[in-house]
Design an enzyme around this catalytic site. Sequence first.
Site, short mmCIF file in Angstrom:
data_model
loop_
_atom_site.label_atom_id
_atom_site.label_comp_id
_atom_site.label_asym_id
_atom_site.label_seq_id
_atom_site.Cartn_x
_atom_site.Cartn_y
_atom_site.Cartn_z
CD GLU A 146 -12.04 1.93 0.55
OE1 GLU A 146 -12.50 0.80 0.81
OE2 GLU A 146 -10.86 2.27 0.79
CD GLU A 159 -7.23 6.16 7.07
OE1 GLU A 159 -7.30 5.36 6.12
OE2 GLU A 159 -6.18 6.39 7.70
CD GLU A 192 -2.83 -0.63 2.66
OE1 GLU A 192 -2.66 0.45 3.28
OE2 GLU A 192 -3.61 -1.51 3.04
#
Length: 340
Positions: free
Chosen positions: A312, A321, A260
């Site tokens: 998301e 995030e 990631e």
Amino acid sequence: MASMLTFLGLFLLSLKISYAKAQSIGVCYGLNGNNLPSNQDVINLYNEKGIRKMRIYAPIPEVLNALRGSNIELIVDVANEDIEPLASDASAAAQWVQINIQQYLPDVRFKYIAVGNEVLPEFNNAKYIFPAMQNLQIAIASAGLQDQIKVTTATYTALLGVSYPPSQGSFRDDAKPFMKPIIDFLARNNAPLLVNIYPYFGYIGDQDNIPLEYALFTSPGIVLQDGSFGYQNLFDAMLDAHYSALEREGGSNVKIVVSETGWPSEGNPPAASLENAGIYYNNLIGHVQSGKGTPKRPGRALETYLFAMFDENEKPGADTEKHFGLFSPSKQPKYSISFN
């Protein structure tokens, strides 16, 4: 004739190297959103953009079925709730491999199985990571897949006790008993360690000492001189700190895959911005595809997975995030990026 064969050999080697560089970028496919495209639309988007590698965080049948015939290489994580059962029961590991891997072969190109993501030694499931890896390795070998699929785990910088300078990188004292058997396992099985590398978090955690340009790959010259190694970007420094930590635990030959990396487009201004994220992703891709490697591992391909495919909206944690996506849920690109 000999010179023609030599030329042909060099040409094929050049093609192989170019192909390896082009195939070095993947993208993580997160599903923490209630507004995301269908699985098949997502696979189509990967193919349309030339993204040949994917990471998913659980073996979701709908995603795996959509991947059939796509030729996309896959990292598949073991879901957190499955780690303990796989650690305590070898037959459960064999069944997991049968259900989540074998029944999709050869239509899906599995590359790595990641047992745990960013697990710290103090976590309740830490003690199950290594035995689960062992049982899955036995199951993979029994299925004759040990040369095709590698069992590993994904970790991150919080496991390091020392990360600066990179040559002094080492695991936390309490992490060494956790990591040592894993590192030995990876070395024995010629498997890589997956590491999540985020210069964004390094930068926002120490803005007094880390220039933004160093985190974004835009420094005009060397920022950190570490012995004979000169560092022009934080990504390489963080990666080499992990290589140093591996070396200290007998893992000199263990390769690292960056499982990631990313930069948020909003949520924590001014660091998290559309402009900074676009600069980071473009420069990172250019760096990875250059084939230069890192100062500690020059010329070594940097297999790297960008996080993540989409914003998301249900991702827990800080607001940033929710904004790591390369695309909006409508499939519109947030940045002008050429993946391969």
